[in-house]
Write an enzyme that holds these catalytic residues in place. Structure first.
Site, PDB file in Angstrom:
ATOM      1  N   TYR A 249      -5.292   3.924   7.819  1.00 36.29           N
ATOM      2  CA  TYR A 249      -6.574   3.237   7.973  1.00 36.29           C
ATOM      3  C   TYR A 249      -7.205   3.576   9.318  1.00 36.29           C
ATOM      4  O   TYR A 249      -7.182   4.717   9.744  1.00 36.29           O
ATOM      5  CB  TYR A 249      -6.397   1.730   7.751  1.00 36.29           C
ATOM      6  CG  TYR A 249      -5.721   1.488   6.421  1.00 36.29           C
ATOM      7  CD1 TYR A 249      -6.348   1.879   5.237  1.00 36.29           C
ATOM      8  CD2 TYR A 249      -4.448   0.955   6.327  1.00 36.29           C
ATOM      9  CE1 TYR A 249      -5.726   1.706   4.010  1.00 36.29           C
ATOM     10  CE2 TYR A 249      -3.834   0.775   5.108  1.00 36.29           C
ATOM     11  CZ  TYR A 249      -4.475   1.159   3.962  1.00 36.29           C
ATOM     12  OH  TYR A 249      -3.861   1.006   2.759  1.00 36.29           O
TER      13      TYR A 249
ATOM     14  N   VAL B 190       0.853  -3.580   4.182  1.00 35.34           N
ATOM     15  CA  VAL B 190       0.823  -4.904   4.834  1.00 35.34           C
ATOM     16  C   VAL B 190       2.164  -5.620   4.768  1.00 35.34           C
ATOM     17  O   VAL B 190       2.360  -6.611   5.483  1.00 35.34           O
ATOM     18  CB  VAL B 190      -0.259  -5.849   4.266  1.00 35.34           C
ATOM     19  CG1 VAL B 190      -1.633  -5.412   4.666  1.00 35.34           C
ATOM     20  CG2 VAL B 190      -0.129  -6.021   2.790  1.00 35.34           C
TER      21      VAL B 190
ATOM     22  N   SER C  29       0.794  -1.235   0.000  1.00 35.21           N
ATOM     23  CA  SER C  29       0.000   0.000   0.000  1.00 35.21           C
ATOM     24  C   SER C  29       0.827   1.287   0.000  1.00 35.21           C
ATOM     25  O   SER C  29       0.289   2.358  -0.301  1.00 35.21           O
ATOM     26  CB  SER C  29      -0.959   0.025   1.185  1.00 35.21           C
ATOM     27  OG  SER C  29      -2.065  -0.791   0.916  1.00 35.21           O
TER      28      SER C  29
ATOM     29  N   TYR D 155      -2.417  -2.874 -10.563  1.00 31.29           N
ATOM     30  CA  TYR D 155      -2.403  -2.694  -9.111  1.00 31.29           C
ATOM     31  C   TYR D 155      -1.582  -3.784  -8.419  1.00 31.29           C
ATOM     32  O   TYR D 155      -0.740  -3.501  -7.554  1.00 31.29           O
ATOM     33  CB  TYR D 155      -3.849  -2.672  -8.591  1.00 31.29           C
ATOM     34  CG  TYR D 155      -3.950  -2.658  -7.089  1.00 31.29           C
ATOM     35  CD1 TYR D 155      -3.654  -1.501  -6.365  1.00 31.29           C
ATOM     36  CD2 TYR D 155      -4.317  -3.804  -6.382  1.00 31.29           C
ATOM     37  CE1 TYR D 155      -3.722  -1.495  -4.979  1.00 31.29           C
ATOM     38  CE2 TYR D 155      -4.394  -3.801  -4.998  1.00 31.29           C
ATOM     39  CZ  TYR D 155      -4.089  -2.648  -4.307  1.00 31.29           C
ATOM     40  OH  TYR D 155      -4.156  -2.635  -2.930  1.00 31.29           O
TER      41      TYR D 155
ATOM     42  N   LYS E  51       0.660   3.341  -3.126  1.00 34.89           N
ATOM     43  CA  LYS E  51      -0.511   4.162  -3.479  1.00 34.89           C
ATOM     44  C   LYS E  51      -0.168   5.653  -3.510  1.00 34.89           C
ATOM     45  O   LYS E  51      -0.779   6.418  -4.254  1.00 34.89           O
ATOM     46  CB  LYS E  51      -1.646   3.876  -2.492  1.00 34.89           C
ATOM     47  CG  LYS E  51      -2.156   2.423  -2.577  1.00 34.89           C
ATOM     48  CD  LYS E  51      -3.089   2.060  -1.417  1.00 34.89           C
ATOM     49  CE  LYS E  51      -3.589   0.616  -1.541  1.00 34.89           C
ATOM     50  NZ  LYS E  51      -4.386   0.190  -0.366  1.00 34.89           N
TER      51      LYS E  51
HETATM   52  O1  DON Z   1      -4.403  -5.061  -2.026  1.00 31.12           O
HETATM   53  C1  DON Z   1      -3.877  -5.529  -1.031  1.00 31.12           C
HETATM   54  O2  DON Z   1      -4.522  -6.102  -0.155  1.00 31.12           O
HETATM   55  C2  DON Z   1      -2.361  -5.385  -0.886  1.00 31.12           C
HETATM   56  N1  DON Z   1      -1.719  -5.507  -2.155  1.00 31.12           N
HETATM   57  C3  DON Z   1      -1.995  -4.077  -0.279  1.00 31.12           C
HETATM   58  C4  DON Z   1      -2.746  -3.766   0.994  1.00 31.12           C
HETATM   59  C5  DON Z   1      -1.991  -2.961   1.964  1.00 31.12           C
HETATM   60  O3  DON Z   1      -0.785  -2.873   1.952  1.00 31.12           O
HETATM   61  C6  DON Z   1      -2.802  -2.336   3.038  1.00 31.12           C
HETATM   62  N2  DON Z   1      -1.962  -1.765   4.047  1.00 31.12           N
HETATM   63  N3  DON Z   1      -2.014  -1.748   5.210  1.00 31.12           N
END
Ligand code: DON
Length: 315
Positions: free
Chosen positions: A250, A268, A71, A198, A74
Site C-alpha cells: 500500500y 491487517v 490481504s 472474498y 490476494k
Molecule cells: O478487506 C479487508 O479489509 C480485510 N479482509 C483485508 C485487508 C487487508 O489485509 C489489508 N492489508 N493491509
C-alpha cells in the site's frame, strides 16, 4: 534459476537477530480493530519463517501461531485465477498503484468500477469473483485446493476461521459498497458471491511457516521447487510478483522498497510475505500494525534480514 544462498547457520543467525529487532518494535503498533475479531489477538505475538528454494526451513518466535491470511490471500487468489483463466481478470482492472488506502472507494467510483490493481480490496473482490465455481463454497474450495497444491500439504492445512469470517461478514460494509459499484458497472456479476468468497478467503488460516512454504513457487518462476509442480507460468509469476513490488505494501511501498527491497504483500492480520526470487521466501507475522496498516515488527525484521543476507533485488 536458483541463486546463491548463504550458509544455513548464517541464515538462522540472521533470522534470530531480525526476530529480536522486529519483536522489540511490536510495542509501537496496534492491532487492527475494524474487524472486531482481529482486535482480540495478542499484539506481542511475533514470528518469522524462511523457506529456501532448495528445501531448507528456518523459523523464530511464534512461527507456528495460526492467523488469518487477510490481504496476503490476494496473491494466491490472483495466482489461482490466472492459472485457471489466464489474463481475463485484467480486462476490467489495471496494474497501477492506487495511492489510496486499500479500502478506498474514491478511484473505483471515478474510474467506472475498474480497480487499480488486484491487491487493493476492490481488485481482490473482482479477482475472487473470477475463481472457478458458481457459489462462494465452490470458489473457496478451489482457492484452498490451490493453497494445498502450492504447499504440498492438503486442504485441511488451510481451514477457514468461522469467527473471523463472521466478524468481517457482519461489518464489511465498505467492501460490499466496492462490490456494488463494480456490479453497477457490470464488472462483476454477483455482489453476494463475490464478497462472501472474498471474506472467506481472507479468513483462511495459516502460520508463518506454512505461508512461507506455500509461497515458494513465487520465488521459483511459478513452479514449486520441492514437488516440481507448476502452479503458474513463468510470465504470470513475473506479473504476480512484480505487482507485489509495486502495490503489495500500500502507501508504504516506497519506503519498504528502500528499506527491504523485496516484493512483499502485507495483511491487517499482521503478515508480511516477502519473495527473494531464485532464493527464498520469508513470512513475518506480528499483529501490531503501523499507521499504514502494515506489521511494524515484520517490516523491521525484513529490513534487518535483507540487509544482513544481501537479499534486496535492487542491489
Ligand atoms: O478487506 C479487508 O479489509 C480485510 N479482509 C483485508 C485487508 C487487508 O489485509 C489489508 N492489508 N493491509
Amino acid at each position: 534459476m536458483t541463486r546463491t544462498l548463504p550458509a544455513a547457520a548464517e541464515i538462522q543467525a540472521a533470522l534470530d537477530e531480525a526476530w529480536r529487532i522486529g519483536r522489540d518494535r511490536c510495542g509501537d503498533g496496534r492491532v487492527a480493530d475494524y474487524i472486531p475479531e482481529l482486535a482480540r489477538v495478542d499484539p506481542s505475538l511475533f514470528g518469522i519463517a524462511i523457506h529456501t528454494v532448495d528445501g531448507q526451513c528456518f523459523s523464530a518466535g511464534d512461527a507456528d501461531y495460526r492467523f488469518t491470511l487477510q490481504s496476503a490471500s490476494k496473491v494466491f487468489s490472483l495466482s489461482a485465477v490466472v492459472a485457471d483463466s489466464g489474463e481475463t481478470v485484467f480486462e476490467h482492472m489495471s496494474v497501477e498503484p492506487s495511492g489510496d488506502a486499500f479500502f478506498s472507494i474514491v478511484k473505483l467510483e471515478e474510474e467506472k468500477g475498474q480497480p487499480r490493481n488486484p491487491y487493493i480490496n476492490a481488485g481482490a473482490i473482482l479477482t475472487s469473483s473470477h475463481l472457478p465455481g458458481e457459489t462462494a463454497d465452490q470458489k473457496i474450495r478451489h482457492f484452498r485446493t490451490f493453497l494445498a497444491s502450492a504447499s504440498g500439504m492438503d486442504r485441511d492445512a488451510f481451514p477457514v476461521s468461522e469467527a473471523v469470517y463472521r466478524s468481517e461478514a457482519d461489518t464489511g460494509h465498505r467492501n460490499r459498497a466496492l462490490a456494488e459499484i463494480m456490479r453497477h458497472h457490470k464488472v462483476i456479476p454477483d455482489v453476494e458471491v463475490a464478497v462472501e468468497t472474498y471474506f472467506r478467503q481472507c479468513a483462511v488460516t495459516c502460520t508463518a511457516e506454512s505461508l512461507a512454504r506455500t509461497s515458494l513457487y513465487l520465488a521459483n518462476g511459478g513452479k514449486d521447487p520441492l514437488t516440481g509442480k507448476r502452479l503458474i507460468t513463468p510470465a504470470t509469476n513475473h506479473g504476480v510478483v512484480a505487482l507485489m513490488a509495486t502495490s503489495g505494501m500500500y502507501d508504504e511501498v516506497g519506503s519498504h522498497a528502500i528499506e527491504v527491497g523485496l516484493p512483499s504483500k502485507s495483511s491487517v492480520s499482521g503478515a508480511v510475505l516477502a519473495v527473494a526470487p531464485g532464493r527464498l521466501t520469508i513470512a513475518g507475522f506480528g499483529p501490531a500494525l503501523g499507521p499504514m496498516g502494515n506489521s511494524i515488527g515484520a517490516m523491521k525484521a525484513l529490513g534487518a534480514l535483507a540487509e544482513r543476507l544481501e537479499l534486496s533485488v535492487y542491489r
